[in-house]
Design an enzyme around this catalytic site. Structure first.
Site, PDB file in Angstrom:
ATOM      1  N   HIS A 132    -132.677   4.773-105.901  1.00 50.68           N
ATOM      2  CA  HIS A 132    -131.710   4.234-106.994  1.00 50.68           C
ATOM      3  C   HIS A 132    -132.651   3.611-108.236  1.00 50.68           C
ATOM      4  O   HIS A 132    -133.747   3.083-107.989  1.00 50.68           O
ATOM      5  CB  HIS A 132    -130.662   3.250-106.366  1.00 50.68           C
ATOM      6  N   CYS A 186    -135.451   0.341-100.078  1.00 51.75           N
ATOM      7  CA  CYS A 186    -135.070   1.529-100.857  1.00 51.75           C
ATOM      8  C   CYS A 186    -136.259   1.991-101.719  1.00 51.75           C
ATOM      9  O   CYS A 186    -137.195   1.129-101.849  1.00 51.75           O
ATOM     10  CB  CYS A 186    -134.085   1.001-101.732  1.00 51.75           C
TER      11      CYS A 186
END
Length: 544
Positions: free
Chosen positions: A502, A517
């Protein structure tokens, strides 16, 4: 010369007196009578009798039996003569060998003749007590408990679990029923039976009769895959007398026909493609007395709800179809002609045709090529299935169930290919950390990125993207116990648990900063969003 009798000669001829003739005739008649009486003198034969000790068949001029006795061992007992039989006056044990003695008498008016009274002597054995034909019997469900004897009994004592009874049938019987005992399925019990062949015999030693009813009716289901249909065979534990397959229901339902294929089996032949490979199917068969009934009276204890899974299709065929439709970075070319009919496609699901796989793009990344294993359901194939499911509006779980197979075949017959192309993400934790996005044979994005800190590392290995958000609020507690709440995180693509690719604003990129992440500059994340799809593989490699 002729002599002429004179008067003096005729006076010397005398006739016999009449009384003498009468006496002679009387003597002759008496002799004939005595002879006839002797020929027809009283006699008798001894034979078996279904009730008495013995049957006396009187012959000649015999009219009665007197002074009848039965001698056995050291005892002598009187016998009664009635109804052409000799009856004991006391109870006798079975299988006793004795001697019957009696006097056979003719008419009383011939008592003056010495042979009007004849002695009868015969050896007679009392009958054997009837034995159970079998100590273990199976009773049809709902029928009376019954048993059979090896020979008829005139007297019985039957002792049940709560009571006993003396049975004296009007005629000796070799089969007997006890209607008072309930006989549902899978029930057992026992009775004690004592028998006597004659009503004047002593009862036998107790004989134990064990009885049982048939077990509850049960069923098994066998599912066989046909080409192109699916067969379901229901086999019951006993030959069936009554069944109504029209009342049996499948969920999900499919059209088809039930056929009785044996005394205890029924086969359902589905129409068309049936439920499809991998389908989870439930079959409901009503139970109870109004449902399936076996010849032995047994029935299903309750309504059956059995589930079964239709055999799944070939993984190799899954590879072939996904490659043909562009969901894998490979092409597949059949050795023979292409399959152009539904029947051919259905058959190929279980029997893949021969053919050749080739890489679709010349510059396919080596890390992606290393994942390819034809005929093996691995992460590459799972990602392709997930992509296909998303494109066709199916639940995205990466499992090739019946809807996936049905849709694959339909798309192949319609030449409906992957509209999104094929993408692959390669993440390296070698500093500076980088992300490369490969799409349809080209690298379309190379960007610095951030992976997880040592306290919350990024998952290493390859996983498919399974969830996507254009924007999401991320919140939780970091490894140091500090809560965080980041609203509006853009271009989110989850691939392994809570790890996602992301966008995220940082002062710098290229080293571990996240909680697992893979963070990209927001502008680069926006570019990646347009190439990433459900099922895109993300490979994360440790520092080299």
């Amino acid at each position: 010369m002729t002599n002429v009798p004179t008067q003096s000669t005729s006076r010397h001829i005398h006739r016999s007196p009449l009384w003498l003739w009468i006496v002679l005739v009387a003597i002759f008649l008496v002799g004939c009578g005595i002879t006839a009486a002797y020929v027809e003198r009283p006699s008798a034969t001894v034979g078996p009798n279904p009730d008495a000790l013995a049957t006396i068949d009187l012959n000649g001029m015999a009219t009665q039996v007197t002074n009848a006795t039965y001698e056995f061992g050291t005892r002598t007992i009187p016998l009664q003569w009635k109804k052409d039989g000799l009856w004991p006056t006391i109870a006798l044990r079975p299988r006793v060998v004795g001697v019957v003695r009696a006097t056979i008498t003719g008419p009383s008016w011939l008592d003056w003749l010495p042979f009007n009274h004849q002695a009868l002597v015969a050896v007679v054995r009392t009958p054997t007590n009837p034995a159970l034909l079998s100590p273990l019997v199976t009773i049809p469900i709902g029928h009376s408990v019954s048993f059979a004897l090896r020979s008829p009994a005139a007297l019985m004592r039957i002792v049940g679990p709560v009571s006993s009874q003396i049975v004296k049938p009007s005629v000796p019987v070799s089969k007997f029923r006890i209607p008072a005992i309930p006989t549902p399925p899978d029930k057992t019990g026992q009775l004690v039976v004592e028998t006597a062949a004659r009503p004047w015999e002593t009862l036998s030693r107790p004989q134990v009769l064990h009885w049982k009813t048939a077990n509850w009716l049960t069923s098994t289901i066998h599912v066989g895959t046909g080409e192109p249909t699916t067969q379901v065979v229901v086999t019951f534990s006993a030959p069936v007398q009554h069944a109504s397959p029209a009342q049996w229901t499948f969920s999900p339902p499919v059209p088809g026909t039930w056929t009785r294929t044996s005394p205890s089996s029924f086969t359902f032949q589905a129409s068309g493609s049936g439920w499809g490979p991998g389908a989870l199917v439930s079959l409901k068969i009503p139970g109870g007395t109004s449902g399936v009934r076996a010849i032995d009276g047994s029935y299903l204890a309750t309504t059956i709800r059995q589930q079964f899974t239709v055999a799944n299709g070939s993984v190799l065929r899954l590879d072939q179809l996904l490659a043909e439709l562009g969901y894998l970075p490979l092409n597949w070319t059949p050795t023979g002609s292409h399959l152009t009919t539904l029947a051919e496609q259905d058959s190929a699901i279980y029997s893949p045709p021969p053919g050749t796989f080739t890489w679709r793009y010349n510059d396919t990344p080596a890390s992606l090529m290393a994942l390819w294993q034809p005929g093996v359901y691995n992460v590459m194939l799972k990602g392709a299935v997930m992509h296909f499911e998303r494109v066709n509006g199916l639940a995205v779980d990466g499992i090739a169930g019946p809807k996936v197979w049905t849709t694959l075949v339909a798309d192949r017959l319609a030449d409906k290919s992957n509209p999104n192309g094929y993408s692959y993400i390669h993440v390296s934790e070698t500093l500076p950390e980088t992300l490369q996005l490969w799409y349809n044979g080209k690298i379309v994005l190379t960007s610095l990125c951030n992976t997880g800190i040592p306290q919350s590392p990024t998952y290493l290995g390859t996983s498919p993207v399974y969830l996507r958000y254009q924007s999401q609020t991320m919140s939780g507690i970091n490894p140091f116990g500090v809560p965080y709440n980041d609203p509006g995180v853009p271009w989110v693509n989850y691939f392994a648990g809570g790890d996602a690719v992301h966008g995220f604003p940082r002062a710098a990129y290229g080293f571990p900063q996240s909680l697992g992440c893979v963070e990209l500059p927001i502008a680069n994340a926006a570019i990646a969003w347009n190439y990433i799809h459900y099922g895109t593989l993300v490979s994360v490699f440790p520092p080299s």
